[in-house]
Design a protein around this motif. Structure first.
Motif, PDB file in Angstrom:
ATOM      1  N   ARG A 246       8.942  -6.556  -2.542  1.00  0.00           N
ATOM      2  CA  ARG A 246       7.823  -7.184  -3.250  1.00  0.00           C
ATOM      3  C   ARG A 246       6.969  -6.170  -3.999  1.00  0.00           C
ATOM      4  N   LYS A 247       7.074  -4.897  -3.612  1.00  0.00           N
ATOM      5  CA  LYS A 247       6.245  -3.863  -4.227  1.00  0.00           C
ATOM      6  C   LYS A 247       6.803  -3.385  -5.566  1.00  0.00           C
ATOM      7  N   TRP A 248       8.119  -3.590  -5.775  1.00  0.00           N
ATOM      8  CA  TRP A 248       8.703  -3.045  -6.999  1.00  0.00           C
ATOM      9  C   TRP A 248       9.610  -4.012  -7.765  1.00  0.00           C
TER      10      TRP A 248
ATOM     11  N   TYR B  35      13.215  -7.069   4.287  1.00  0.00           N
ATOM     12  CA  TYR B  35      13.327  -6.048   3.252  1.00  0.00           C
ATOM     13  C   TYR B  35      12.385  -6.364   2.089  1.00  0.00           C
ATOM     14  N   TRP B  36      12.252  -7.650   1.776  1.00  0.00           N
ATOM     15  CA  TRP B  36      11.343  -8.053   0.712  1.00  0.00           C
ATOM     16  C   TRP B  36       9.888  -7.729   1.076  1.00  0.00           C
ATOM     17  N   VAL B  37       9.495  -8.085   2.285  1.00  0.00           N
ATOM     18  CA  VAL B  37       8.114  -7.881   2.718  1.00  0.00           C
ATOM     19  C   VAL B  37       7.775  -6.396   2.793  1.00  0.00           C
ATOM     20  N   LEU B  38       8.698  -5.606   3.327  1.00  0.00           N
ATOM     21  CA  LEU B  38       8.427  -4.180   3.527  1.00  0.00           C
ATOM     22  C   LEU B  38       8.569  -3.360   2.256  1.00  0.00           C
ATOM     23  N   SER B  39       9.435  -3.818   1.350  1.00  0.00           N
ATOM     24  CA  SER B  39       9.705  -2.980   0.180  1.00  0.00           C
ATOM     25  C   SER B  39       9.830  -3.766  -1.124  1.00  0.00           C
TER      26      SER B  39
ATOM     27  N   TRP C  52      15.413 -12.793  -5.728  1.00  0.00           N
ATOM     28  CA  TRP C  52      15.791 -11.842  -4.681  1.00  0.00           C
ATOM     29  C   TRP C  52      16.664 -12.529  -3.622  1.00  0.00           C
TER      30      TRP C  52
ATOM     31  N   LYS D  78      10.218  -7.130  -9.732  1.00  0.00           N
ATOM     32  CA  LYS D  78       9.486  -8.157 -10.467  1.00  0.00           C
ATOM     33  C   LYS D  78      10.409  -9.205 -11.084  1.00  0.00           C
TER      34      LYS D  78
ATOM     35  N   GLY E  70      13.926   2.259  -5.105  1.00  0.00           N
ATOM     36  CA  GLY E  70      13.002   2.657  -4.056  1.00  0.00           C
ATOM     37  C   GLY E  70      13.263   4.064  -3.776  1.00  0.00           C
TER      38      GLY E  70
END
Length: 560
Positions: free
Chosen positions: A517-519, A511-515, A133, A521, A560
């Motif tokens: 990392r959730k999607w 952006y990684w922390v808020l979004s 990322w 991979k 997202g």
């Protein structure tokens, strides 16, 4: 059979593994199978040969144009001795980085390349998606801002020609709003040309590479042959003592050692960006060999061409005070030397060739940058994915081309309020690329040291040693390029390049922390390749079945 076993270690500084005669259909099939093993299907047109792939990186670097732009700065920050010695040092160590990156490219010849390489070089680490990322964001900043810098190269030469011919009523001083507007308008015009050229189908676009090579030969002849002949018959050469031993420090309050380190910007700004050959790997035939070879050879050729050019320019330099005090913009003061040696019409011819080369360079850089955006969008990391990966009837990714051009235009807008702000943004390009190199190679020599499966183009037992050398040099240069370049440090003298870099990284991490990392991979293809424990086999035998198609490759990300 593993790739390593099928292909014995090769010394990349000597040769590449290229069979004397291999059927084109076999190579094409092998390339597609290799790409499929990496998790992708063949979407872009694969028609580039060895020369054309090399020309992507060599043209993106445009070595003579790079040293033209920083020649005056290097002359005042270190002087001749620092210029030629640091060129040798930086060339050798950048070559080491290119070798390390080429080995990785050979194993994973994909479009966009670097963020995919970061993921695969992180091995089984749980932080692999985050590393990928970060590198994706670094590469996007590096290449879009690089295009902005390139299109202004032609603009700056053109807007200084009225100064050469003493046309009244025009000032090239970029502290003047009219001059800034002129530069913005000319640079935008070059950007429009580059965008239009990039929409051509590949078999026509490749003529850009041949034109660039042709006019580079002309430029080399002008600088290495015509210039010294003209100087010998006019104002004469500088003394050898000046060329080989003189040092200069015009930054108040700093030591010679400090400015000596700053002078590394001179070679680095020219030699960084060789990864362009990797970004077009999916469009290159026999990519596992030709793309890494293009990266390495572009650095070697640029280093070899520019060293004698620097020496000849130092010998041909007019009176130093007159040179630095000329009315030309500081990054094109080289025009003054051409003017004194050739006269106005002669210098106009040299500047004309340089301008054309900057335009061709802009076309090539935009081409490489658009492939970075295309690959990142393909893996779901950008919004409007369907548009960004869309292709024309000639199979050119026009969505990514237009997006990259739009980002470049936004960067160009900063010229109007502050030339300094624009310079800081484009300077962040070198810092971002160096950081990306360090992350990727660092992962290769640590996280995947024992699991990395080499391609046909590799370093053998030198791989880890050169990897550590490359990471160490990258780290030192990263810190060096973040140092202040003027004292005392005030809001108007601050080196804003690291500030731009820091802001970009903060946005990336938030952006990684808020979004993210959730999607996210990892690159979709990379996740598939890891899941199937596959790696490309350039011998023609992939660990993935030949019947596998892209429909079976499940995206590892979602929008997202």
């Amino acid at each position: 059979m593993t790739t390593q076993a099928a292909n014995p270690a090769l010394r990349m500084w000597l040769t590449s593994s290229r069979p004397a005669a291999v059927d084109a259909e076999i190579i094409a099939s092998r390339d597609e199978e290799t790409l499929r093993a990496l998790g992708y299907k063949q979407d872009l047109t694969r028609g580039m040969n060895s020369f054309e792939n090399w020309a992507v990186a060599f043209g993106a670097l445009y070595c003579i144009g790079g040293i033209q732009g920083l020649f005056s700065t290097a002359l005042t920050e270190g002087g001749p001795l620092a210029m030629w010695t640091n060129w040798i040092i930086a060339s050798a160590l950048t070559y080491s980085i290119a070798l390390s990156m080429a080995e990785i490219c050979s194993a994973f010849p994909t479009a966009g390349s670097m963020y995919y390489w970061a993921y695969r070089c992180a091995g089984t680490s749980k932080h692999a998606p985050f590393l990928s990322w970060v590198v994706a964001w670094l590469t996007a900043l590096a290449w879009t801002s690089s295009v902005a810098s390139d299109v202004t190269g032609a603009a700056q030469l053109l807007m200084n020609e009225p100064v050469a011919f003493n046309i009244t009523g025009f000032d090239a001083d970029l502290s003047d709003l009219t001059a800034c507007a002129t530069q913005f308008g000319l640079a935008t015009g070059v950007l429009l040309i580059a965008t239009a050229v990039n929409l051509l189908e590949q078999r026509r676009f490749v003529y850009v590479y041949y034109l660039f090579a042709l006019f580079m030969i002309v430029s080399i002849a002008m600088n290495l042959v015509w210039l010294p002949i003209a100087v010998a018959s006019s104002y004469g050469f500088q003394d050898s003592t000046f060329v080989w031993t003189a040092t200069t420090n015009q930054i108040d309050g700093t030591s010679m050692g400090y400015v000596w380190m700053l002078s590394f910007l001179f070679p680095l700004s020219t030699l960084v960006g060789f990864d362009a050959s990797g970004h077009v790997a999916e469009e290159t035939k026999n990519a596992s060999v030709e793309a890494p070879a293009g990266m390495v050879k572009s650095v070697l050729w640029s280093a070899v061409i520019c060293f004698p050019t620097i020496i000849i320019w130092l010998y041909c330099l007019p009176d130093v005070d007159d040179f630095l005090g000329s009315n030309f913009s500081s990054n094109v003061q080289i025009i003054y030397m051409y003017q004194q040696a050739f006269g106005n019409y002669g210098q106009a011819a040299v500047v004309g060739v340089s301008t054309l080369l900057w335009i061709l360079n802009s076309c090539i850089s935009l081409n490489a940058a658009s492939r970075v955006i295309y690959a990142i969008a393909r893996d779901g990391m950008l919004p409007f994915r369907s548009f960004l990966v869309s292709k024309s009837t000639s199979n050119q990714p026009y969505g990514s081309i237009f997006f990259t051009s739009s980002c470049t235009f936004v960067f160009l807008l900063t010229i109007l309020p502050s030339q300094y702000a624009f310079a800081s943004i484009t300077s962040a390009s070198v810092i971002s690329n160096i950081a990306a190199y360090a992350f990727i190679i660092g992962g290769r020599i640590t996280l995947s040291k024992d699991t990395f499966v080499k391609g046909p183009y590799h370093l053998g037992r030198w791989s880890i040693i050169l990897g550590y050398v490359s990471v160490l040099f990258s780290a030192i240069m990263f810190v060096t390029l973040c140092l202040p370049t003027d004292f005392p440090v005030t809001p108007t003298t601050l080196n804003y390049a690291p500030v731009i870099f820091a802001i970009w990284m903060i946005i990336c991490v938030v952006y990684w922390v808020l979004s993210g990392r959730k999607w996210f991979k990892g690159p979709a293809g990379g996740v598939v390749a890891e899941a199937t424990k596959s790696s490309p086999d350039v011998s023609g035998k992939s660990e993935l079945g030949s019947e596998r198609n892209q429909d079976e490759i499940t995206p590892a990300v979602k929008n997202g």
